[in-house]
Motif scaffolding. Structure first.
Motif, mmCIF file in Angstrom:
data_model
loop_
_atom_site.group_PDB
_atom_site.id
_atom_site.type_symbol
_atom_site.label_atom_id
_atom_site.label_comp_id
_atom_site.label_asym_id
_atom_site.label_seq_id
_atom_site.Cartn_x
_atom_site.Cartn_y
_atom_site.Cartn_z
ATOM 1 N N LEU A 196 0.810 -1.335 0.055
ATOM 2 C CA LEU A 196 0.171 0.203 -0.113
ATOM 3 C C LEU A 196 0.887 1.321 0.105
ATOM 4 O O LEU A 196 0.528 2.246 -0.979
ATOM 5 N N LEU A 251 -10.347 -8.195 -7.397
ATOM 6 C CA LEU A 251 -11.504 -8.225 -6.760
ATOM 7 C C LEU A 251 -12.199 -9.870 -6.856
ATOM 8 O O LEU A 251 -13.126 -10.065 -6.043
ATOM 9 N N VAL A 256 -7.800 -2.381 -5.388
ATOM 10 C CA VAL A 256 -8.585 -1.366 -5.649
ATOM 11 C C VAL A 256 -7.769 -0.010 -5.376
ATOM 12 O O VAL A 256 -7.835 1.043 -6.176
ATOM 13 N N PHE A 257 -6.871 -0.037 -4.363
ATOM 14 C CA PHE A 257 -6.020 1.228 -4.107
ATOM 15 C C PHE A 257 -5.107 1.410 -5.222
ATOM 16 O O PHE A 257 -4.827 2.539 -5.591
ATOM 17 N N LEU A 306 -16.194 -6.388 0.277
ATOM 18 C CA LEU A 306 -15.281 -6.186 1.232
ATOM 19 C C LEU A 306 -15.718 -6.423 2.374
ATOM 20 O O LEU A 306 -14.962 -6.923 3.431
ATOM 21 N N TRP A 319 -20.533 0.536 -6.395
ATOM 22 C CA TRP A 319 -19.791 0.717 -4.990
ATOM 23 C C TRP A 319 -20.448 -0.203 -3.852
ATOM 24 O O TRP A 319 -19.967 -0.854 -2.966
ATOM 25 N N SER A 351 -9.057 -10.739 0.853
ATOM 26 C CA SER A 351 -9.438 -9.302 1.016
ATOM 27 C C SER A 351 -8.250 -8.414 1.004
ATOM 28 O O SER A 351 -8.573 -7.327 0.421
ATOM 29 N N ALA A 352 -7.011 -8.828 1.378
ATOM 30 C CA ALA A 352 -5.843 -7.980 1.447
ATOM 31 C C ALA A 352 -5.535 -7.443 -0.123
ATOM 32 O O ALA A 352 -5.407 -6.485 -0.717
ATOM 33 N N LEU A 377 -8.180 -5.272 -1.860
ATOM 34 C CA LEU A 377 -7.787 -3.923 -1.278
ATOM 35 C C LEU A 377 -6.801 -3.358 -2.033
ATOM 36 O O LEU A 377 -6.692 -2.169 -2.373
ATOM 37 N N THR A 378 -5.699 -4.155 -2.052
ATOM 38 C CA THR A 378 -4.464 -3.633 -2.909
ATOM 39 C C THR A 378 -4.819 -3.150 -4.232
ATOM 40 O O THR A 378 -4.360 -2.401 -4.987
ATOM 41 N N SER A 422 -19.586 -3.804 -4.359
ATOM 42 C CA SER A 422 -18.076 -3.996 -3.912
ATOM 43 C C SER A 422 -17.695 -3.531 -2.418
ATOM 44 O O SER A 422 -17.181 -4.505 -1.899
ATOM 45 N N GLY A 423 -18.574 -2.722 -1.967
ATOM 46 C CA GLY A 423 -18.416 -2.584 -0.432
ATOM 47 C C GLY A 423 -19.058 -3.717 0.172
ATOM 48 O O GLY A 423 -18.693 -4.145 1.198
#
Length: 635
Positions: free
Chosen positions: A204, A307, A283-284, A254, A247, A276-277, A280-281, A250-251
């Motif tokens: 991240l 995802l 998406v970021f 997550l 969203w 999950s990580a 998130l990676t 996707s939310g």
């Protein structure tokens, strides 16, 4: 379980799979990979096509090398069916191998597998990020290889896992690389939570550097023109352009990933947390590299596709997580159990009704609060707790009903060019029947009566599944079959001519097997190649009169009126290389140069997701239109 029960359980799983993944033929992204394989067989015929002229995604996958010979031997229609069958078989075997590596108990594994098949597999805009797609693309095979690789590593066969993962990368690196990152995080988690935190935090932090205006990265940034074209053509690549519904979906995923990770332990916990990580990676990285940094390589890599493995992990492990909550006493009130039971129902409904994400997100939040309360040692006891749970459950059911009614109209448009109502009824009958049949087997209720009743029901449903498995429309069957030598269509569309066929890209690509001059779908390469973006942007204004291509709906203001003579003259004048324009409606005051009767349903103007009866299409000669415009220009 006896052999008879096991056999009936497998039939039940097959019914759920058939209900959720019928055969729709070559549609959506399967069109591009079929065209890429055809271009390998007939390179000269596709050399001037907008999708291929500046390069295509074919250079990033080995899929076409395997697909093209199968097409040459069996024909496109049969080759796609073969690739679909092999791909689905590989995916199911790999998914079962992963489920076996994660879940030891056979009964729990069967329920988990039902959840994997039954729950909505899609997130993102219009469900662009998903797993187990119902058509043949390299993503299907890359997912199978990735799942098998994870299962092999969990079983201690690291070399086999490495080979499988290498095959997945060769098929589709954007799918297999997230699986690799998930495996790395799982291995670090096995060592210590601190090692996992350092790796995840480091990823991240490195991604956060892309948020800075570093001059060293200017060479890799998309210029303003390229960025504008990509945002208009492929807006789903940019997180800041996602609508609220995307969203919410996707939310929900997550949030449920956190719920599953907080509930389970051991290998299941490591897989859920690592997935999950990974999500998130991705998406970021998408936000930092694409939305803020405008980096070409990040945009083309579409890291948000990571995802897919999070959605798969959630759908596979959610039922075991809910079972564990119930067994540990977290749901000590019947209303809490009913609330949690409503979650799988909502996720299953969301598969056919995307708008049900309105219901899925708040119910997921409530489930997360229940899990958090349990982990904090809070027990729901006494009248006040009962009143709260009754109120929450009643409100959730009411909101679920409202969302169901709000999205009911989507049922009629839930599948391509087929009756949405019939398709939904088939899915409910087979998926619901398969789930009910599995429940009777796993709860031992058939033993009390007769297994023959279960077998009769299973055979009857299986027969219905086989007879209705092919859900292709007449239009798709028409486009997937190569045009015969003596077919009038060959005279209607001269060989090697530059043709624009409104709503008929599949006819030109798949049936005629030649280049198409323009369609909005052919602009999908704009995010990969700047030259494609330039050519696409130059041609797009010439065809703003079109009303039959769903890919154009986000790119232009769709006209409610049929195209006029002036529209066609403008298109032919702006495009000197264009030879013919084919339209599904006749232009007023203009005589077509040829007419062809389409013997099957076609997309409806202004509603291309529906189909209309067979009828005529009309060809207009651009040379004639340009000559008719010369006197007006001279005057």
């Amino acid at each position: 379980m006896t052999r008879s029960e096991l056999g009936l359980g497998l039939i039940a799983l097959a019914l759920v799979w058939s209900g959720t993944r019928p055969y729709y033929g070559i549609w959506l992204d399967a069109r591009f990979y079929a065209a890429q394989a055809l271009a390998r067989l007939h390179p000269a015929s596709f050399s001037t096509d907008l999708y291929f002229i500046h390069g295509s995604q074919d250079q990033f996958t080995a899929f076409s090398y395997l697909y093209a010979p199968v097409i040459e031997i069996f024909g496109l229609e049969a080759a796609h069916a073969i690739a679909f069958g092999i791909g689905q078989a590989c995916w199911l075997i790999a998914a079962w191998a992963l489920a076996s590596a994660l879940i030891a108990d056979c009964r729990a594994r069967l329920w988990a597998f039902v959840g994997l098949l039954l729950f909505a597999p899609r997130v993102g805009v219009l469900g662009t990020i998903s797993y187990g797609e119902p058509f043949a693309t390299p993503r299907l095979f890359a997912e199978a290889a990735s799942l098998f690789a994870i299962a092999a590593v969990l079983n201690g066969r690291r070399f086999v896992g490495a080979v499988a993962l290498g095959g997945g990368i060769a098929m589709h690196p954007l799918i297999a690389l997230p699986a690799l990152w998930t495996l790395i995080l799982m291995c670090l988690l096995q060592r210590s939570l601190l090692a996992f935190a350092f790796a995840f935090g480091g990823a991240l932090l490195a991604t956060a550097l892309l948020l800075l205006p570093l001059e060293q990265l200017d060479f890799a940034r998309m210029d303003a023109f390229w960025l504008d074209v990509t945002q208009r053509r492929s807006y789903w690549v940019f997180l800041t352009m996602w609508p609220w519904e995307a969203w919410l979906r996707s939310g929900t995923t997550l949030l449920l990933g956190a719920v599953v990770a907080a509930t389970l332990s051991g290998t299941q916990f490591r897989f859920a947390l690592a997935a999950s990580a990974t999500g998130l990676t991705g998406v970021f990285l998408t936000y930092a590299g694409t939305d803020v940094g405008h980096l070409h390589l990040v945009s083309a890599a579409q890291p948000a596709r990571a995802l897919w493995i999070l959605v798969l992990a959630v759908n596979l492990l959610l039922v075991p997580a809910l079972f564990r909550l119930a067994s540990e006493g977290a749901l000590n009130w019947i209303y809490a159990r009913l609330l949690v039971a409503l979650l799988p129902v909502t996720l299953a409904a969301m598969k056919g009704l995307p708008a049900m994400s309105l219901a899925a997100f708040p119910i997921s939040v409530l489930t997360g609060l229940l899990v958090a309360a349990f982990r904090l040692g809070i027990r729901f006891e006494g009248s006040i707790s009962r009143i709260i749970l009754v109120s929450v459950f009643g409100t959730s059911v009411a909101w679920f009903t409202v969302c169901l009614l709000m999205s009911a109209s989507v049922v009629f448009d839930s599948s391509p060019d087929t009756s949405g109502l019939v398709s939904a009824a088939r899915a409910c009958m087979l998926s619901g029947g398969g789930t009910l049949l599995l429940w009777t087997v796993l709860t031992g209720r058939l033993r009390q009566r007769s297994m023959s009743v279960g077998w009769l029901c299973g055979i009857a449903l299986a027969t219905a599944a086989v007879m209705t498995f092919d859900q292709r429309s007449d239009w798709q069957k028409f486009t997937e079959t190569q045009v015969p030598v003596e077919d009038p269509l060959r005279d209607f569309v001269p060989r090697n001519s530059n043709i624009y066929w409104e709503g008929g890209l599949e006819v030109v690509w798949l049936r005629l097997r030649q280049a198409s001059y323009f369609s909005c779908a052919q602009g999908t390469g704009a995010g990969f190649f700047r030259a494609t973006a330039v050519s696409f942007a130059e041609r797009l204004p010439s065809f703003r009169f079109q009303r039959s291509e769903i890919d154009c709906f986000g790119l232009m203001q769709i006209s409610e009126n049929p195209p006029s003579e002036a529209d066609l003259v403008r298109a032919c004048t702006r495009e000197p290389a264009l030879d013919y324009v084919v339209l599904p409606t006749r232009v007023e005051h203009l005589t077509p140069s040829a007419t062809f009767h389409v013997p099957s349903g076609r997309p409806v103007p202004n509603a291309p997701w529906r189909s209309r009866p067979a009828g005529d299409v009309f060809r207009y000669n651009c040379d004639d239109l340009r000559r008719s415009d010369e006197p007006a220009a001279a005057g």
